[in-house]
Every structure is written in structure tokens, then in C-alpha cells.
Design an enzyme around this catalytic site. Structure first.
Site, short mmCIF file in Angstrom:
data_model
loop_
_atom_site.label_atom_id
_atom_site.label_comp_id
_atom_site.label_asym_id
_atom_site.label_seq_id
_atom_site.Cartn_x
_atom_site.Cartn_y
_atom_site.Cartn_z
N HIS A 21 -1.48 7.59 7.00
CA HIS A 21 -0.87 8.52 6.70
C HIS A 21 -1.71 9.11 6.16
CE1 HIS A 21 2.91 6.00 6.12
NE2 HIS A 21 2.12 5.47 5.54
N GLN A 58 2.86 9.88 1.30
CA GLN A 58 4.02 9.62 1.41
C GLN A 58 4.38 9.92 -0.19
OE1 GLN A 58 2.98 5.19 1.70
NE2 GLN A 58 4.80 4.87 3.14
N HIS A 117 -3.10 1.09 7.83
CA HIS A 117 -1.95 1.86 8.22
C HIS A 117 -2.16 2.57 7.57
CE1 HIS A 117 1.92 0.88 8.04
NE2 HIS A 117 1.84 1.77 6.67
N GLU A 118 -2.64 2.39 6.25
CA GLU A 118 -2.30 3.16 5.25
C GLU A 118 -2.87 4.73 5.23
OE1 GLU A 118 -0.39 3.22 3.03
OE2 GLU A 118 0.56 1.02 3.40
N GLY A 136 0.78 -1.08 0.05
CA GLY A 136 -0.20 0.05 -0.34
C GLY A 136 0.84 1.24 -0.25
N CYS A 170 6.68 -0.39 6.81
CA CYS A 170 6.49 1.11 5.53
C CYS A 170 7.18 1.27 5.11
CB CYS A 170 5.67 2.03 7.27
SG CYS A 170 5.37 3.68 6.20
N LEU A 171 6.99 1.65 3.52
CA LEU A 171 8.28 2.33 2.86
C LEU A 171 8.59 3.66 3.01
CD1 LEU A 171 5.82 1.38 -0.41
CD2 LEU A 171 8.29 0.34 0.11
#
Length: 186
Positions: free
Chosen positions: A145, A50, A141-142, A45, A99-100
Site C-alpha cells: 500500500h 487506506q 501486503h501492507e 493490518g 484487504c479492507l
């Protein structure tokens, strides 16, 4: 186009993202670029903050996990103007997350197993539904953000202290990953 992923310390990751109009310029191209960036980064995701945009757009591709989760075969969706309306905290689960935007950091995070969400899909069709299972975790999670939060904000003070050195390294631009990033300036 593959875009750089903004890493820990970038101010955009701590802002609450704004809803966008349905005629947002270049929305479909943005979604496609986000999917390409997510794939190139080996993610499941990616949220618009991000990639440096403080707007409520998320892409999720769970097809990459279909060997473990066959129910997600072919699952590849965009979530526009997404909001979590309710958490069903009657059942929670702790699983390791990464996480990226936090390369090299993985920690156990406890989340609700079921959530009530409202969003527009990539065709601008409105959805108001309860979601459970692994998808509920990824959405939480997404969507964090979109609220200016990261998974590390769910950790205990002790766990945060344990990863403090890694966080400092990210702030200093000492990042090791196999995808393009935009680190904070030293």
C-alpha cells in the site's frame, strides 16, 4: 477515533507514500486511530493510504490470530517509514489474502516467506531486520500500500479478469461490509 477505510478506486491508494519526519504532528494519535479503525474493521493490518493519508505509516495487530499463531500473542505494532530492502525469494508461499480496501475479494497471492525490512517503531526506535513467517506476508501486503500497490496487482491476468465484475462494483460504490468506507465518487 474510527476512520473510514478508502476503497478501491480512490487515487490515494495508487500513490507512493512519503516518509514522514519523526516530529510529524499528531503521529501518536494517528497511530491510535489507525489501530482503532483496524480493530473496528476486523483487520490484521492497515496502511495510512487506506485512511486517505499518503504517508509511510502501517499498523499491524496479529494478536487476533493468536489462536492459530500463538507466537503472535500480544503482537500489536506500528511501522513508520517502513521499507522492504530485500526479498528472499528462495522460499515462497501462496495463501489467500483479502484487504479492507477491497471488501468481498479474496485471492491466492504468492509472496516471499522471508524479507529484510527497515522501519521505525511506535517509539521511533529504528529497526533493520529479517522477518519471516506470517508476519512477513502481512508486512509485504501492507507495505505494498505504501508503494501504491494492492494485492490484486500480484494476480495473473486470468484471475484479474475473473474478479473484474467485483472491482467494477467497488468503483460504482456498491460495497457490502460492516465497517465505514470512503468509496470513490461515481
Amino acid at each position: 477515533m474510527v476512520l473510514p477505510v478508502y476503497t478501491y478506486g480512490q487515487p490515494v491508494l495508487r500513490k507512493v507514500a512519503k516518509d514522514i519526519p519523526t516530529d510529524y504532528p499528531g503521529l501518536q494519535e494517528l497511530i491510535q486511530n489507525m489501530f482503532e479503525t483496524n480493530t473496528a474493521s476486523d483487520g490484521v493490518g492497515l496502511a495510512a493510504p487506506q485512511i486517505g493519508k499518503s504517508i509511510r505509516v502501517v499498523v499491524i495487530d496479529l494478536d487476533v490470530l493468536s489462536d492459530s499463531f500463538p507466537e503472535y500473542k500480544g503482537f500489536r505494532h506500528a511501522f513508520i517509514n517502513g521499507h522492504i530492502l530485500e526479498f528472499d525469494d528462495s522460499e515462497t508461499e501462496t495463501l489467500e489474502e483479502g484487504c479492507l480496501s477491497l471488501p468481498g475479494i479474496h485471492e491466492g497471492v504468492t509472496r516471499a516467506k522471508r524479507i529484510h525490512v527497515k522501519y521505525l517503531d511506535e517509539n521511533l526506535v529504528e529497526h533493520d531486520e529479517w522477518i519471516d513467517g506470517y508476519l512477513a506476508r502481512v508486512i509485504q501486503h501492507e507495505f505494498d500500500h505504501l508503494e501504491g500497490r494492492m494485492f490484486i496487482d500480484h494476480l495473473s491476468a486470468f484471475r484479474k479478469q475473473m474478479i473484474n465484475g467485483k472491482l467494477k462494483a467497488l468503483l460504482q460504490g456498491r460495497i457490502h461490509c460492516n465497517y465505514r468506507v470512503k468509496a470513490p465518487r461515481k
